[in-house]
Write a protein that holds these residues in place. Structure first.
Motif, PDB file in Angstrom:
ATOM      1  N   GLU A  57       0.823  -1.212   0.000  1.00 29.87           N
ATOM      2  CA  GLU A  57       0.000   0.000   0.000  1.00 29.87           C
ATOM      3  C   GLU A  57       0.859   1.263   0.000  1.00 29.87           C
ATOM      4  O   GLU A  57       0.573   2.228  -0.714  1.00 29.87           O
ATOM      5  CB  GLU A  57      -0.923  -0.006   1.218  1.00 29.87           C
ATOM      6  CG  GLU A  57      -2.033  -1.049   1.148  1.00 29.87           C
ATOM      7  CD  GLU A  57      -2.816  -1.145   2.445  1.00 29.87           C
ATOM      8  OE1 GLU A  57      -2.401  -0.497   3.439  1.00 29.87           O
ATOM      9  OE2 GLU A  57      -3.829  -1.873   2.484  1.00 29.87           O
ATOM     10  N   ARG A  58       1.929   1.242   0.795  1.00 28.26           N
ATOM     11  CA  ARG A  58       2.783   2.441   0.893  1.00 28.26           C
ATOM     12  C   ARG A  58       3.552   2.694  -0.398  1.00 28.26           C
ATOM     13  O   ARG A  58       3.720   3.857  -0.816  1.00 28.26           O
ATOM     14  CB  ARG A  58       3.761   2.276   2.068  1.00 28.26           C
ATOM     15  CG  ARG A  58       4.876   3.316   2.131  1.00 28.26           C
ATOM     16  CD  ARG A  58       4.346   4.736   2.286  1.00 28.26           C
ATOM     17  NE  ARG A  58       5.421   5.712   2.285  1.00 28.26           N
ATOM     18  CZ  ARG A  58       5.964   6.256   1.201  1.00 28.26           C
ATOM     19  NH1 ARG A  58       5.513   5.907  -0.004  1.00 28.26           N
ATOM     20  NH2 ARG A  58       6.935   7.145   1.287  1.00 28.26           N
ATOM     21  N   PHE A  59       4.030   1.628  -1.064  1.00 28.57           N
ATOM     22  CA  PHE A  59       4.952   1.836  -2.182  1.00 28.57           C
ATOM     23  C   PHE A  59       4.375   1.433  -3.545  1.00 28.57           C
ATOM     24  O   PHE A  59       5.112   1.371  -4.527  1.00 28.57           O
ATOM     25  CB  PHE A  59       6.266   1.096  -1.921  1.00 28.57           C
ATOM     26  CG  PHE A  59       6.962   1.556  -0.672  1.00 28.57           C
ATOM     27  CD1 PHE A  59       7.515   2.821  -0.605  1.00 28.57           C
ATOM     28  CD2 PHE A  59       7.038   0.720   0.448  1.00 28.57           C
ATOM     29  CE1 PHE A  59       8.140   3.259   0.564  1.00 28.57           C
ATOM     30  CE2 PHE A  59       7.669   1.150   1.605  1.00 28.57           C
ATOM     31  CZ  PHE A  59       8.219   2.422   1.665  1.00 28.57           C
ATOM     32  N   SER A  60       3.074   1.178  -3.600  1.00 27.19           N
ATOM     33  CA  SER A  60       2.474   0.865  -4.899  1.00 27.19           C
ATOM     34  C   SER A  60       2.579   2.060  -5.846  1.00 27.19           C
ATOM     35  O   SER A  60       2.767   1.894  -7.061  1.00 27.19           O
ATOM     36  CB  SER A  60       1.013   0.442  -4.731  1.00 27.19           C
ATOM     37  OG  SER A  60       0.255   1.490  -4.135  1.00 27.19           O
ATOM     38  N   ALA A  61       2.483   3.271  -5.307  1.00 20.73           N
ATOM     39  CA  ALA A  61       2.627   4.466  -6.143  1.00 20.73           C
ATOM     40  C   ALA A  61       4.046   4.615  -6.680  1.00 20.73           C
ATOM     41  O   ALA A  61       4.278   5.360  -7.637  1.00 20.73           O
ATOM     42  CB  ALA A  61       2.242   5.714  -5.352  1.00 20.73           C
ATOM     43  N   ASP A  62       5.005   3.885  -6.063  1.00 19.59           N
ATOM     44  CA  ASP A  62       6.399   3.919  -6.510  1.00 19.59           C
ATOM     45  C   ASP A  62       6.710   2.786  -7.483  1.00 19.59           C
ATOM     46  O   ASP A  62       7.873   2.580  -7.837  1.00 19.59           O
ATOM     47  CB  ASP A  62       7.334   3.829  -5.305  1.00 19.59           C
ATOM     48  CG  ASP A  62       7.149   4.995  -4.348  1.00 19.59           C
ATOM     49  OD1 ASP A  62       7.802   6.023  -4.546  1.00 19.59           O
ATOM     50  OD2 ASP A  62       6.332   4.866  -3.412  1.00 19.59           O
ATOM     51  N   GLY A  63       5.677   2.044  -7.872  1.00 18.62           N
ATOM     52  CA  GLY A  63       5.873   1.002  -8.869  1.00 18.62           C
ATOM     53  C   GLY A  63       5.925  -0.408  -8.342  1.00 18.62           C
ATOM     54  O   GLY A  63       6.157  -1.352  -9.112  1.00 18.62           O
ATOM     55  N   VAL A  64       5.701  -0.622  -7.027  1.00 16.36           N
ATOM     56  CA  VAL A  64       5.700  -1.977  -6.471  1.00 16.36           C
ATOM     57  C   VAL A  64       4.371  -2.646  -6.818  1.00 16.36           C
ATOM     58  O   VAL A  64       3.304  -2.154  -6.449  1.00 16.36           O
ATOM     59  CB  VAL A  64       5.920  -1.960  -4.949  1.00 16.36           C
ATOM     60  CG1 VAL A  64       5.847  -3.380  -4.388  1.00 16.36           C
ATOM     61  CG2 VAL A  64       7.271  -1.334  -4.610  1.00 16.36           C
ATOM     62  N   ARG A  65       4.446  -3.770  -7.504  1.00 10.00           N
ATOM     63  CA  ARG A  65       3.251  -4.493  -7.944  1.00 10.00           C
ATOM     64  C   ARG A  65       2.917  -5.624  -6.962  1.00 10.00           C
ATOM     65  O   ARG A  65       3.811  -6.144  -6.286  1.00 10.00           O
ATOM     66  CB  ARG A  65       3.481  -5.076  -9.347  1.00 10.00           C
ATOM     67  CG  ARG A  65       3.800  -4.010 -10.397  1.00 10.00           C
ATOM     68  CD  ARG A  65       4.182  -4.638 -11.734  1.00 10.00           C
ATOM     69  NE  ARG A  65       5.365  -5.486 -11.649  1.00 10.00           N
ATOM     70  CZ  ARG A  65       6.616  -5.014 -11.645  1.00 10.00           C
ATOM     71  NH1 ARG A  65       6.838  -3.708 -11.707  1.00 10.00           N
ATOM     72  NH2 ARG A  65       7.642  -5.833 -11.561  1.00 10.00           N
ATOM     73  N   PRO A  66       1.650  -6.033  -6.877  1.00  7.81           N
ATOM     74  CA  PRO A  66       1.284  -7.115  -5.945  1.00  7.81           C
ATOM     75  C   PRO A  66       2.109  -8.378  -6.150  1.00  7.81           C
ATOM     76  O   PRO A  66       2.518  -9.022  -5.178  1.00  7.81           O
ATOM     77  CB  PRO A  66      -0.204  -7.350  -6.268  1.00  7.81           C
ATOM     78  CG  PRO A  66      -0.684  -6.052  -6.803  1.00  7.81           C
ATOM     79  CD  PRO A  66       0.466  -5.466  -7.562  1.00  7.81           C
TER      80      PRO A  66
END
Length: 569
Positions: free
Chosen positions: A320-329
């Motif tokens: 949740e914290r780093f999804s905006a930084d490109g971390v995918r599920p």
């Protein structure tokens, strides 16, 4: 080149290397010849980077190997590498293997460790192995002179070594698959460190299997802050990239402690694709990363949670914290590790996010795994994946009988690269039964995937209920204002009740008595709400009280003994 083609090429390259090379040094030589200018190690110390190609690393390691031979090292001798963050520690390690010696890495003390406990552990290891040489740096040499004067004649200051060009053949090039390559020590949380003897063949076979499970491609880049004395740092972030011809980026562990997001700087700068960390590191990054700061982490195809119990809330909050930084599920991966199987035994599938099971807590406390019913308390478990190629698992009851899926029991492991002995100890005879390693961990299988509950020595039986100490610690650390990572749960035998009692010890930077009393009440309330058990005692103490092992794990036995001595005597 398409991703599938890259993987096929990688598989063919790896297969050809491991078919024709019988030891790790021959494989390193193969890479030095075939990809001489490709970066192998990029080390960052004090914000400055140093890049070493495969050919440069090979030549430096060979010169250290020649130096060791000139110092009288014989094949089979042990060499200890005892560094903080010296840029040549990896070359020293492989140079020792080139000389036919068996190296091992020792940790250095941190500010949070008890010096007496630390030096007792290191001296015990050195006395068991009796290394021919102890290669170190000036600051550590001074400490060895103080704490181990009898060994000082074997200590070599790396700054005094003069490396010369080596012309004679080194024994490590012709080592057989069954010969020891290096020792890998356990974390030592429940007793003296155990040196796992890893042969050349075990390491080669394991890396080939793990490369397959990780779907390694030629362009993969590994980013790490992990110390090399830990199996995750040594095998995952040094030996594996060396054998598979990949690039590894190593940050200073002490720099990471001071600024955890420095890992993200490395990932962004070098477009790293793989990163191993323990669960606490993921949690720490979520807490410490400024909300207004962002990185490009889209290059990472696997953030692998390993070495500690993987927690669903940690995986979820990191995403949740780093999804905006490109971390995918699907980049949030997990594995189940142990030095006895070289590094890991299971790995989640690269193409999908790990599965999470929510099970009913009351039934789990009776070793029954069932979905949470309406209104019942639940506990989440993250899958640690499927056995990697060649590895098999069993779940056993206390009588050693196989249990069905969704039944909690001891995890047993076997593989072609499973260890056969601990150095200087017959403990392996108790742990190995008919070729199966009894891990001491409890877990269950579901649809072929392993879910780990905790270690046997962390299982507390309180009022007939099974509770894992790590679950309590995680809940307290995650919800209340205790010093991060400085909470320990123990279950000493209480002569007053005639059974185990649940005790929570937590460090606090707040000195006021009323604040500590309020924190103790909050801990009791939380533990009862989460687990249905009221702690017998909550001991809130000063920072630095809790003992940890050299790998940063809670030393549960030492903390329990100290608690009993201070509170119950």
């Amino acid at each position: 080149m398409a991703e599938a083609d890259k993987r096929a090429e990688s598989a063919e390259t790896g297969a050809s290397i491991f078919q024709h090379e019988q030891n790790v040094i021959a494989t390193l030589f193969c890479h030095a010849v075939e990809r001489p200018n490709q970066p192998f190690l990029i080390t960052e110390i004090d914000t400055s980077e140093h890049t070493t190609s495969f050919s440069e690393f090979f030549e430096t390691a060979r010169r250290y190997g020649g130096y060791f031979l000139a110092r009288g090292v014989k094949p089979g001798d042990y060499i200890a590498a005892f560094f903080t963050t010296h840029p040549d520690q990896a070359a020293v390690f492989f140079g020792a293997i080139m000389a036919g010696a068996v190296p091992f890495l020792l940790p250095t003390i941190t500010q949070k460790q008890d010096p007496a406990i630390f030096w007792h552990a290191q001296l015990t290891t050195l006395q068991r192995t009796q290394p021919r040489l102890i290669v170190t740096e000036p600051g550590v040499r001074a400490l060895l002179a103080q704490h181990a004067p009898a060994l000082i004649e074997r200590v070599v200051d790396i700054e005094s070594i003069v490396l010369e060009k080596v012309t004679r053949p080194l024994p490590g090039f012709t080592a057989q698959r069954g010969q020891p390559a290096f020792l890998q020590h356990s974390s030592g949380t429940t007793g003296a460190k155990k040196g796992v003897v890893l042969t050349h063949g075990m390491v080669l076979d394991f890396v080939a299997a793990l490369g397959d499970a990780l779907e390694i491609v030629p362009g993969d880049i590994i980013a790490s802050w992990l110390p090399l004395y830990h199996d995750m740092g040594l095998v995952g972030c040094l030996v594996l990239p060396m054998l598979l011809g990949l690039t590894a980026i190593h940050a200073n562990p002490f720099d990471w402690v001071a600024r955890p997001t420095s890992l993200f700087d490395l990932i962004e700068r070098h477009q790293a694709t793989l990163c191993w960390q323990p669960n606490f590191a993921f949690q720490h990054l979520v807490r410490s990363a400024p909300r207004t700061q962002h990185w490009n982490l889209s290059s990472v195809r696997a953030f692998i949670n390993c070495s500690e119990p993987c927690k669903p809330v940690t995986m979820r909050s990191f995403l949740e914290r780093f999804s905006a930084d490109g971390v995918r599920p699907e980049a949030m991966q997990a594995s189940y590790g142990m030095a006895e199987n070289v590094f890991i035994a299971t790995q989640t599938r690269m193409a999908a996010a790990p599965r999470v099971l929510e099970v009913e807590l009351g039934l789990l406390q009776q070793n029954i795994v069932a979905p949470v019913q309406d209104g019942a308390a639940g506990l989440g478990f993250v899958s640690t994946g499927f056995p990697i190629p060649g590895t098999r698992l069993r779940i056993l009851n206390d009588a050693g009988t196989d249990l069905p899926e969704r039944a909690v029991g001891q995890i047993a492991v076997t593989s072609p690269y499973l260890f056969s002995t601990y150095h200087g100890s017959d403990l392996a005879q108790e742990k190995l039964v008919d070729g199966w390693y009894l891990t001491g961990d409890y877990g269950f299988m579901d649809a072929g995937e392993l879910f780990v509950c905790g270690r046997r020595d962390e299982l507390l039986i309180i009022n007939g209920k099974n509770i894992y100490a790590t679950d309590v610690e995680f809940a307290v650390n995650n919800a209340l204002k205790v010093k991060p990572g400085r909470c320990v749960t123990v279950g000493p035998f209480n002569p007053r009740t005639g059974s185990q009692s649940l005790v929570v010890i937590a460090e606090s930077e707040e000195a006021a008595d009323e604040v500590r009393l309020r924190l103790a009440r909050e801990i009791k309330t939380l533990v009862y709400a989460e687990f249905g058990i009221v702690p017998y005692d909550v001991f809130v103490t000063d920072p630095g009280w809790v003992s940890k092992s050299t790998s940063g794990k809670i030393s549960r036995g030492a903390n329990e003994r100290r608690y009993v001595a201070e509170r119950w005597s």
